[in-house]
Design an enzyme around this catalytic site. Structure first.
Site, PDB file in Angstrom:
ATOM      1  N   ASP A   1       0.845  -1.196   0.000  1.00 19.93           N
ATOM      2  CA  ASP A   1       0.000   0.000   0.000  1.00 19.93           C
ATOM      3  C   ASP A   1       0.875   1.239   0.000  1.00 19.93           C
ATOM      4  OD1 ASP A   1      -2.397   1.326  -0.203  1.00 19.93           O
ATOM      5  OD2 ASP A   1      -3.038   0.964   1.855  1.00 19.93           O
ATOM      6  N   GLY A   2       0.300   2.322  -0.465  1.00 19.67           N
ATOM      7  CA  GLY A   2       0.961   3.612  -0.464  1.00 19.67           C
ATOM      8  C   GLY A   2       0.087   4.633   0.224  1.00 19.67           C
TER       9      GLY A   2
ATOM     10  N   GLU B   1       2.102   4.006  -4.387  1.00 23.61           N
ATOM     11  CA  GLU B   1       1.635   2.643  -4.680  1.00 23.61           C
ATOM     12  C   GLU B   1       2.670   1.872  -5.496  1.00 23.61           C
ATOM     13  OE1 GLU B   1      -0.957   1.214  -3.396  1.00 23.61           O
ATOM     14  OE2 GLU B   1      -2.323   2.827  -2.834  1.00 23.61           O
TER      15      GLU B   1
ATOM     16  N   ASP C   1      -4.387  -2.855  -3.205  1.00 28.35           N
ATOM     17  CA  ASP C   1      -5.695  -2.228  -3.387  1.00 28.35           C
ATOM     18  C   ASP C   1      -5.658  -1.168  -4.486  1.00 28.35           C
ATOM     19  OD1 ASP C   1      -4.411  -0.087  -2.144  1.00 28.35           O
ATOM     20  OD2 ASP C   1      -5.598  -0.218  -0.306  1.00 28.35           O
TER      21      ASP C   1
ATOM     22  N   HIS D   1      -9.417  -0.980   2.780  1.00 24.74           N
ATOM     23  CA  HIS D   1     -10.189  -0.508   3.934  1.00 24.74           C
ATOM     24  C   HIS D   1     -11.457  -1.336   4.158  1.00 24.74           C
ATOM     25  CE1 HIS D   1      -7.372   2.772   3.732  1.00 24.74           C
ATOM     26  NE2 HIS D   1      -7.743   2.996   2.487  1.00 24.74           N
TER      27      HIS D   1
ATOM     28  N   ASP E   1      -1.332  -0.513   4.907  1.00 24.69           N
ATOM     29  CA  ASP E   1      -1.867   0.844   4.940  1.00 24.69           C
ATOM     30  C   ASP E   1      -1.369   1.589   6.178  1.00 24.69           C
ATOM     31  OD1 ASP E   1      -3.887   2.936   4.046  1.00 24.69           O
ATOM     32  OD2 ASP E   1      -4.662   2.471   6.043  1.00 24.69           O
TER      33      ASP E   1
END
Length: 162
Positions: A7-8, A43, A65, A121, A131
Site C-alpha cells: 500500500d501507499g 503505490e 488495493d 479498507h 496501509d
C-alpha cells in the site's frame, strides 16, 4: 508461495509526503517515505520494494488495493514497452522510472510474480497493516521524524543440523 500486501500513502495529493509499505503474510514487513510525491508513486514504490525484498525462486503473489499499480506492473507495461514507452494516446508514460524498475525487478526474479486486487479498507488484515505502515512512514516524513531503515532482502531458509 510468498504472499505480500502492499500500500501507499500520500498525505496531500499531489506534492505531500508519501509513504509506502509491504506486509508479508508471514509477519515481516518493510516501509519507507519521501518528502513529496503522489498516491500513484507511493503505490508503485510499494510494489517495487516488495518485489526487490523477496528475491528467489518461490512464486510471489502481491496483493494490492491499487488497480493502477497492478495494471502498470502486469498489463499496461507490455504495450507501453512496444510503443516506445508511450500510452495509447501517444503521450509519455507517467512514473516511467518506477514502471521500468518494476519491470526489471520482475524480470530479474527467478520465481514468478502475480498480482491480486483486494478492496482497500475492508478489514483485510494484511492490507490494513500495509496501509498503517505506509501512513506511519508518510506522517514521520511530514513531521521531520522519519529515519530510513534499510530493507534487506529476506534470507533464504537455512537447514540447521543438530
Amino acid at each position: 508461495m510468498i504472499t505480500v500486501s502492499t500500500d501507499g500513502s500520500c498525505l496531500r495529493n499531489p506534492g505531500g509526503a508519501i509513504g509506502w509499505a509491504w506486509a508479508n503474510h508471514d509477519g515481516t514487513h518493510g516501509s519507507g517515505a519521501v518528502a513529496a510525491g503522489t498516491n500513484q508513486i507511493a503505490e508503485l514504490m510499494a510494489v517495487l520494494e516488495a518485489i526487490t525484498a523477496h528475491p528467489g525462486d518461490e512464486p510471489l503473489c502481491i496483493e494490492a488495493d491499487s488497480q493502477y499499480a497492478i495494471k502498470c506492473a502486469s498489463l499496461w507495461v507490455h504495450s507501453w514497452r512496444r510503443k516506445g514507452w508511450r500510452t495509447a494516446s501517444g503521450s509519455p508514460v507517467q512514473n516511467l522510472e518506477l514502471v521500468q524498475g518494476i519491470e526489471r525487478a520482475i524480470a530479474a526474479r527467478p520465481g514468478p510474480v502475480t498480482f491480486v486486487w483486494v478492496r482497500g479498507h475492508q478489514g483485510d488484515r494484511f492490507n490494513e497493516r500495509a496501509d498503517e505502515l505506509a501512513g506511519i512512514a508518510a506522517r514521520a516524513m511530514r513531521d521531520g521524524t522519519y529515519v530510513p531503515v534499510p530493507v534487506a532482502p529476506l534470507a533464504p531458509p537455512v537447514d540447521v543440523l543438530f
